[in-house]
Design a protein around this motif. Structure first.
Motif: not given
Length: 188
Positions: A5-22, A24-25
């Protein structure tokens, strides 16, 4: 998504943070993306800032592994190493979906040097400085630390230029600029 679950959260955050900004997400957006609960999210991360730190640490590890591979493949040849690094930066910074250096972006959003996010950014920049100093050490420059700082500055500029350029042009400009900085440091 696979992994813990931790890895899944970081993976999702990686996509969102990079695309939209820290900033903003929201944590709620990450929770929604993963399909988990707030309780589960906060079991793994005390705060959104802790998640941002994990995201940046993952990005730092990826970059460091990539640079280490380029150094190893160049077999100790400084010129070949610089060419490989420049080519990699050119390809990355001009690729579809590139939204800038995640560390430069994070520094812009978190300017307080005492903030944990900024501390990760600063640690990664120190790593780049040490890496360039190590590459330059065999040249026995009297100004190796200054020259390494110049190379980090060139890297930063190439990351920004990538938005606007062609990979070969960015890579070539970075490589030639690095050669010029080193030649200057050698007194040529």
């Amino acid at each position: 998504m696979k992994g813990t679950m931790r890895e899944r959260i970081v993976t999702a955050a990686t996509e969102l943070f990079y695309a939209q900004g820290l900033r903003a997400v929201s944590a709620d957006r990450v929770i929604e993306q993963v399909g988990t609960t707030k309780v589960t999210f906060y079991r793994h991360f005390r705060s959104k800032d802790d998640l941002i730190v994990a995201y940046l640490e993952r990005r730092a590890a990826w970059e460091r592994e990539g640079i280490a591979q380029e150094i190893a493949q160049a077999g100790g040849d400084l010129d070949a190493t610089l060419r490989r690094i420049a080519d990699g930066i050119g390809a990355t910074s001009c690729s579809p979906g590139f939204r800038g250096c995640p560390f430069i972006n994070a520094a812009a959003e978190y300017p307080d040097p005492a903030h944990p996010v900024r501390q990760v950014v600063d640690a990664h920049r120190r790593w780049y400085l040490r890496m360039f100093e190590s590459l330059l050490a065999p040249l026995q420059l009297g100004n190796g630390a200054e020259t390494a700082a110049d190379l980090v500055l060139l890297r930063d500029g190439a990351m920004v230029t990538g938005y606007l350029g062609d990979p070969a042009v960015v890579a070539g400009a970075l490589y030639r600029s690095a050669q010029a900085v080193i030649a200057y440091a050698r007194g040529a």
